[in-house]
Design an enzyme around this catalytic site. Structure first.
Site, PDB file in Angstrom:
ATOM      1  N   ARG A  82       0.829  -1.220   0.000  1.00 38.49           N
ATOM      2  CA  ARG A  82       0.000   0.000   0.000  1.00 38.49           C
ATOM      3  C   ARG A  82       0.857   1.261   0.000  1.00 38.49           C
ATOM      4  O   ARG A  82       1.980   1.254   0.472  1.00 38.49           O
ATOM      5  CB  ARG A  82      -0.828   0.038   1.295  1.00 38.49           C
ATOM      6  CG  ARG A  82      -2.031  -0.818   1.268  1.00 38.49           C
ATOM      7  CD  ARG A  82      -2.947  -0.458   2.411  1.00 38.49           C
ATOM      8  NE  ARG A  82      -2.507  -0.992   3.679  1.00 38.49           N
ATOM      9  CZ  ARG A  82      -3.069  -0.656   4.839  1.00 38.49           C
ATOM     10  NH1 ARG A  82      -4.053   0.215   4.862  1.00 38.49           N
ATOM     11  NH2 ARG A  82      -2.653  -1.192   5.965  1.00 38.49           N
ATOM     12  N   HIS A 175      -7.979  -9.707   7.399  1.00 36.54           N
ATOM     13  CA  HIS A 175      -6.896  -8.752   7.624  1.00 36.54           C
ATOM     14  C   HIS A 175      -7.234  -7.443   6.905  1.00 36.54           C
ATOM     15  O   HIS A 175      -6.727  -7.146   5.835  1.00 36.54           O
ATOM     16  CB  HIS A 175      -5.589  -9.344   7.083  1.00 36.54           C
ATOM     17  CG  HIS A 175      -4.408  -8.453   7.286  1.00 36.54           C
ATOM     18  ND1 HIS A 175      -3.975  -8.062   8.525  1.00 36.54           N
ATOM     19  CD2 HIS A 175      -3.551  -7.887   6.400  1.00 36.54           C
ATOM     20  CE1 HIS A 175      -2.906  -7.291   8.390  1.00 36.54           C
ATOM     21  NE2 HIS A 175      -2.635  -7.169   7.110  1.00 36.54           N
TER      22      HIS A 175
HETATM   23  P1  A3D Z   1       7.702  -4.804  -2.147  1.00 46.18           P
HETATM   24  O1  A3D Z   1       8.900  -4.314  -1.429  1.00 46.18           O
HETATM   25  O2  A3D Z   1       7.147  -3.981  -3.246  1.00 46.18           O
HETATM   26  O3  A3D Z   1       8.051  -6.264  -2.719  1.00 46.18           O
HETATM   27  C1  A3D Z   1       7.205  -6.968  -3.558  1.00 46.18           C
HETATM   28  C2  A3D Z   1       8.065  -7.712  -4.552  1.00 46.18           C
HETATM   29  O4  A3D Z   1       7.217  -8.523  -5.382  1.00 46.18           O
HETATM   30  C3  A3D Z   1       8.868  -6.803  -5.491  1.00 46.18           C
HETATM   31  O5  A3D Z   1      10.251  -7.072  -5.373  1.00 46.18           O
HETATM   32  C4  A3D Z   1       8.369  -7.164  -6.879  1.00 46.18           C
HETATM   33  O6  A3D Z   1       9.356  -7.141  -7.888  1.00 46.18           O
HETATM   34  C5  A3D Z   1       7.858  -8.585  -6.639  1.00 46.18           C
HETATM   35  N1  A3D Z   1       6.952  -9.047  -7.670  1.00 46.18           N
HETATM   36  C6  A3D Z   1       6.041  -8.333  -8.382  1.00 46.18           C
HETATM   37  N2  A3D Z   1       5.421  -9.131  -9.261  1.00 46.18           N
HETATM   38  C7  A3D Z   1       5.938 -10.377  -9.109  1.00 46.18           C
HETATM   39  C8  A3D Z   1       5.707 -11.618  -9.721  1.00 46.18           C
HETATM   40  N3  A3D Z   1       4.795 -11.757 -10.700  1.00 46.18           N
HETATM   41  N4  A3D Z   1       6.422 -12.678  -9.289  1.00 46.18           N
HETATM   42  C9  A3D Z   1       7.332 -12.548  -8.318  1.00 46.18           C
HETATM   43  N5  A3D Z   1       7.600 -11.391  -7.697  1.00 46.18           N
HETATM   44  C10 A3D Z   1       6.919 -10.320  -8.087  1.00 46.18           C
HETATM   45  O7  A3D Z   1       6.506  -5.100  -1.125  1.00 46.18           O
HETATM   46  P2  A3D Z   1       6.605  -5.635   0.391  1.00 46.18           P
HETATM   47  O8  A3D Z   1       7.644  -6.706   0.470  1.00 46.18           O
HETATM   48  O9  A3D Z   1       6.703  -4.478   1.310  1.00 46.18           O
HETATM   49  O10 A3D Z   1       5.144  -6.263   0.560  1.00 46.18           O
HETATM   50  C11 A3D Z   1       4.788  -7.417  -0.147  1.00 46.18           C
HETATM   51  C12 A3D Z   1       3.297  -7.713   0.018  1.00 46.18           C
HETATM   52  O11 A3D Z   1       3.016  -7.989   1.388  1.00 46.18           O
HETATM   53  C13 A3D Z   1       2.374  -6.551  -0.361  1.00 46.18           C
HETATM   54  O12 A3D Z   1       1.252  -7.031  -1.067  1.00 46.18           O
HETATM   55  C14 A3D Z   1       1.949  -5.986   0.987  1.00 46.18           C
HETATM   56  O13 A3D Z   1       0.700  -5.340   0.921  1.00 46.18           O
HETATM   57  C15 A3D Z   1       1.885  -7.246   1.814  1.00 46.18           C
HETATM   58  N6  A3D Z   1       1.944  -7.043   3.277  1.00 46.18           N
HETATM   59  C16 A3D Z   1       1.199  -7.874   4.034  1.00 46.18           C
HETATM   60  C17 A3D Z   1       1.217  -7.752   5.413  1.00 46.18           C
HETATM   61  C18 A3D Z   1       0.382  -8.662   6.256  1.00 46.18           C
HETATM   62  O14 A3D Z   1       0.504  -8.654   7.454  1.00 46.18           O
HETATM   63  C19 A3D Z   1      -0.563  -9.565   5.607  1.00 46.18           C
HETATM   64  C20 A3D Z   1       2.006  -6.758   6.020  1.00 46.18           C
HETATM   65  C21 A3D Z   1       2.752  -5.924   5.211  1.00 46.18           C
HETATM   66  C22 A3D Z   1       2.728  -6.079   3.818  1.00 46.18           C
END
Ligand code: A3D
Length: 320
Positions: A82, A175
């Site tokens: 987000r 969530h």
């Molecule tokens: P971010 O640092 O953007 O990492 C996401 C990664 O996914 C990036 O490196 C992208 O290149 C990669 N990616 C995009 N498309 C693909 C694909 N098709 N195949 C493989 N990799 C791909 O995000 P983040 O690490 O901060 O967060 C990741 C996810 O976790 C997001 O959707 C957040 O909303 C979610 N999240 C969930 C929680 C919960 O507690 C459930 C908490 C915080 C974040």
């Protein structure tokens, strides 16, 4: 034999996870991302700390799904996070596309793995992963409740001036903004938090007011971090939450952790993934443990389940 753990998505959460898994020597690691060179760079960086931290595991970065073959556990962090002003549900269209491709890649290359999903909107992404992969429900689980419960416990610890280690504060439901912190079940080694608050303030009314503020802060805690970071969402604490689930599964610990598990009649819900207390062990989700909810709690839980159902339906109308 050493375990093999694949992390799909090498962004903020994926990177911290890889480092934590290496430092804790939970298994050999494959970090997959579609961005060229980035997972290779991160894993090289982590591996070069092995002499300092004293870990012996292999850490490999890749852009090829073939490298995840033979994984015991797959952790899915792929998907956009987000930005300020966004709800988790706003990520649906983009992340559903990503999740579909990830589920296909995992299904075709690591068909026996247990899978922990963390991408948002969480309960809906877990649903989609299971649907596309066709994996049995008990082998696909979502992380959210471990973190939401830890956030609630942290705020209670700060309020009471007590160690967070002694605080249990379950948060159930989807969530999202409708999640359900269970204040009646919140306790400090068995002592109800509400009673401790009433003693502290010598007023039931003030205790309720303080608890309500902590409940509301818990529900908005993800957004609070997003607002401060401005460019993404929380990643240290979500990675820690996944580590607790990883250990429980790989070490067959039978821990009771709140996670997004498939419900088959439990809590009067059938056919949906929602946050509930579950026993995690070598088989994945080995059991869902039901809690007695009073009328108000059940109504809040039902409201949260309905919010999940709504986004699942929206995802289906998008063709997923
Ligand atoms: P971010 O640092 O953007 O990492 C996401 C990664 O996914 C990036 O490196 C992208 O290149 C990669 N990616 C995009 N498309 C693909 C694909 N098709 N195949 C493989 N990799 C791909 O995000 P983040 O690490 O901060 O967060 C990741 C996810 O976790 C997001 O959707 C957040 O909303 C979610 N999240 C969930 C929680 C919960 O507690 C459930 C908490 C915080 C974040």
């Amino acid at each position: 034999m050493r375990r093999k753990i694949a992390i799909i998505g090498g962004g903020q959460i994926g990177g911290v996870l890889a480092q934590l898994i290496a430092q804790k020597q939970l298994g050999d690691i494959v970090l997959f991302d579609i961005v060229e060179d980035m997972p290779q760079g991160k894993t090289l960086d982590i591996a070069e700390a092995s002499r300092i931290d004293g870990f012996d595991v292999c850490v490999k970065g890749t852009n090829s799904y073939q490298d995840i073959a033979g994984s015991d556990l797959v952790i899915v962090t792929a998907g956009l996070p987000r930005k300020p002003g966004m709800s988790r549900d706003d990520l649906l269209t983009t992340n559903a596309k990503i999740m579909k491709s990830v589920a296909e890649g995992v299904r075709d290359n690591a068909p026996d793995a247990i899978v922990i999903v963390i991408s948002n909107p969480l309960d809906v992404m877990v649903t989609l992963f299971q649907k596309v992969s066709g994996f049995p429900h008990h082998r696909v689980v979502g992380q959210a409740g471990v973190l939401d419960s830890s956030r609630f416990a942290t705020f209670i610890a700060w309020e009471l001036g007590l160690s967070v280690k002694d605080i249990n504060a379950p948060v159930l439901g989807g969530h999202g903004d409708t999640m359900v912190p269970l204040l009646r079940y919140a306790n400090v080694n068995g002592l109800p938090v509400m009673e401790l608050l009433e003693r502290k303030y010598a007023s039931a009314e003030k205790a309720k007011e303080v608890m309500t503020a902590m409940v509301e802060r818990t529900k908005a805690a993800g957004g609070e971090v997003v607002k401060l970071l401005k460019t993404g969402s929380a990643f240290y604490s979500p990675a820690s939450a996944v580590i607790a689930m990883t250990k429980a599964i790989l070490n067959d610990e039978k821990r009771v952790l709140t996670c997004s598990a498939y419900l088959n009649g439990e809590f009067s819900v059938s056919g949906y993934y929602v946050g509930v207390p579950a026993v995690l062990g070598a088989k994945g989700v080995e059991k869902v443990l039901e809690l007695n909810l009073d009328e108000t709690e059940q109504a809040l839980f039902d409201n949260s389940v309905n919010a999940v159902k709504k986004v699942v339906a929206e995802m289906e109308t998008l063709g997923f």
